[in-house]
Enzyme design. Structure first.
Site, mmCIF file in Angstrom:
data_model
loop_
_atom_site.group_PDB
_atom_site.id
_atom_site.type_symbol
_atom_site.label_atom_id
_atom_site.label_comp_id
_atom_site.label_asym_id
_atom_site.label_seq_id
_atom_site.Cartn_x
_atom_site.Cartn_y
_atom_site.Cartn_z
ATOM 1 N N LYS A 1 -8.184 3.922 6.809
ATOM 2 C CA LYS A 1 -9.086 4.159 5.675
ATOM 3 C C LYS A 1 -9.725 2.852 5.219
ATOM 4 O O LYS A 1 -9.242 1.770 5.556
ATOM 5 C CB LYS A 1 -8.295 4.803 4.529
ATOM 6 C CG LYS A 1 -7.121 3.973 4.049
ATOM 7 C CD LYS A 1 -6.153 4.804 3.198
ATOM 8 C CE LYS A 1 -4.997 3.942 2.707
ATOM 9 N NZ LYS A 1 -3.969 4.739 2.020
ATOM 10 N N TYR B 1 -20.461 -23.403 -12.342
ATOM 11 C CA TYR B 1 -20.688 -22.728 -13.619
ATOM 12 C C TYR B 1 -19.703 -23.200 -14.671
ATOM 13 O O TYR B 1 -18.518 -23.386 -14.391
ATOM 14 C CB TYR B 1 -20.561 -21.217 -13.441
ATOM 15 C CG TYR B 1 -21.761 -20.611 -12.748
ATOM 16 C CD1 TYR B 1 -23.027 -20.677 -13.325
ATOM 17 C CD2 TYR B 1 -21.624 -19.998 -11.517
ATOM 18 C CE1 TYR B 1 -24.130 -20.123 -12.694
ATOM 19 C CE2 TYR B 1 -22.716 -19.440 -10.875
ATOM 20 C CZ TYR B 1 -23.969 -19.507 -11.468
ATOM 21 O OH TYR B 1 -25.041 -18.965 -10.832
HETATM 22 C C1 LIG Z 1 -2.757 4.215 2.498
HETATM 23 C C2 LIG Z 1 -1.701 5.167 2.880
HETATM 24 C C3 LIG Z 1 -0.759 4.845 3.869
HETATM 25 C C4 LIG Z 1 -0.617 3.444 4.420
HETATM 26 O O1 LIG Z 1 0.146 2.676 3.507
HETATM 27 P P1 LIG Z 1 0.466 1.120 3.722
HETATM 28 O O2 LIG Z 1 1.276 0.782 2.521
HETATM 29 O O3 LIG Z 1 -0.833 0.412 3.760
HETATM 30 O O4 LIG Z 1 1.217 0.995 4.994
HETATM 31 C C5 LIG Z 1 0.111 5.828 4.290
HETATM 32 N N1 LIG Z 1 0.075 7.078 3.744
HETATM 33 C C6 LIG Z 1 -0.793 7.408 2.756
HETATM 34 C C7 LIG Z 1 -0.770 8.778 2.196
HETATM 35 C C8 LIG Z 1 -1.689 6.466 2.291
HETATM 36 O O5 LIG Z 1 -2.517 6.779 1.281
#
Ligand SMILES: *Cc1c(COP(=O)(O)O)cnc(C)c1O
Length: 345
Positions: free
Chosen positions: A40, A250
């Protein structure tokens, strides 16, 4: 004739062999379960185009995204039925799209379950909320006819505290185990990256690492197995000498204690180098190159005292080993990855 733009002055080097090695390590650590991959948010900011083929070639078969908009980028490299969409199908347009493209919704509520069946049904995954109170059906809804009507491939839950030694982990494990016999399913999946390190009982059939694929170390047990993947680098676009008493950046927060050579680097908060990096140091061939003053949108100014030979066009690296970078900035390892902007080459 098309005119190509010149190469960018900042780049995100991805160590593809480290990415592949991290997936293989997490797959091995998953024991009899196989490791999938959370891809994702554009592979946590590192690029679906680069990362998904590497993960696929390493042996990964199961891919998780959050949004429907993320499916086509991943489906360019893997079969759509191996892509799970964690936010599920919450309206008719999403359900129709899921069926048309062949990716699997992770059904997250009774509303989604009903909608999925009424819009035509078919294979799906199901999220059970065992305590994070985010997405998923409550365990006491397992017997609901709209849940029982689903054709569940993977039954999932998600750990809230896997990166800590918390009593929540065992509570969630018990709740997940209790729900498994109540819902027909082909496979079960509980653990994210950190969950893999909690022990064999947390692994079930499929694990879902994200962060650790990309170099994150959420638990110390994983440190020896995980390599850095992302290396941000940026060019010096100006070099100059400023006089004692002059200021930098800045709000003029840095005042030169003496005449000093400084450089301007093409990396700013629009690239994800947030103001939390003020006071940190960049690197060039072992030299430490401190950031002076505030981080701007497109630049930082650095102290070149220790690297007097550096010139315009030379490249500096940002130390991005995630546990150390998190300690330096106060940002989470997840934030450090996903905040990286889209101007990197
Ligand atoms: C993002 C996510 C993962 C991965 O988690 P990590 O902590 O990045 O390994 C796994 N399962 C779900 C449902 C997630 O939303």
């Amino acid at each position: 004739m098309t005119v190509e733009p010149p190469p960018p002055t900042l780049r995100l080097r991805i160590d593809e062999s480290a990415l592949a090695a991290n997936w293989r390590a997490l797959d091995r650590l998953s024991g009899s379960a196989r490791a999938g991959a959370a891809v994702k948010a554009n592979c946590y900011g590192l690029g679906v185009e680069t990362c998904v083929p590497v993960l696929r070639d390493a042996g990964c078969r199961d891919f998780f995204v959050a949004h429907w908009s993320e499916v086509t980028g991943v489906a360019a490299h893997v079969a759509p039925e191996r892509i799970a969409v964690l936010h599920g199908a919450g309206n008719r347009a999403e359900a129709d799209y899921a069926r048309a493209i062949g990716a699997r919704p992770v059904i997250d509520s009774l509303h989604q379950a009903k909608l999925w069946t009424e819009s035509g049904g078919g294979p799906c995954h199901l999220m059970v909320d065992t305590g994070i109170n985010r997405l998923g059906i409550r365990p006491d809804k397992a017997g609901d006819p709209v849940i029982q009507a689903l054709e569940v491939e993977v039954l999932l839950s998600h750990l809230a505290c896997a990166d800590e030694d918390s009593a929540m982990n065992a509570h969630q494990l018990d709740a997940f185990r209790a729900v498994l016999p109540q819902i027909r399913h082909r496979e079960a999946s509980l653990s994210n990256s950190a969950g893999i390190a909690l022990g064999p009982q947390y692994r079930f059939d499929l694990t879902r690492p994200g962060l650790s694929l990309y170099g994150g170390v959420p638990r110390s047990e994983l440190a020896a197995h995980i390599r850095q993947v992302a290396y941000p680098e940026a060019a010096l676009i100006a070099v100059k000498t400023i006089r004692a008493g002059e200021h930098v950046g800045y709000n003029a927060t840095f005042t030169a204690p003496r005449d000093m050579r400084v450089g301007t680097v093409s990396l700013g908060y629009a690239d994800g180098i947030l103001r939390a990096w003020a006071g940190a140091s960049l690197r060039h061939e072992g030299c430490s190159i401190p950031i002076l003053g505030k981080v701007s949108m497109d630049m930082v100014v650095v102290n070149l005292t220790e690297a007097p030979n550096l010139q315009e066009g030379d490249w500096l690296s940002l130390p991005y080993a995630l546990p150390e970078a998190a300690a330096q900035t106060g940002l989470s390892q997840y934030e450090l990855l996903t905040v990286l902007g889209n101007r990197f080459g």
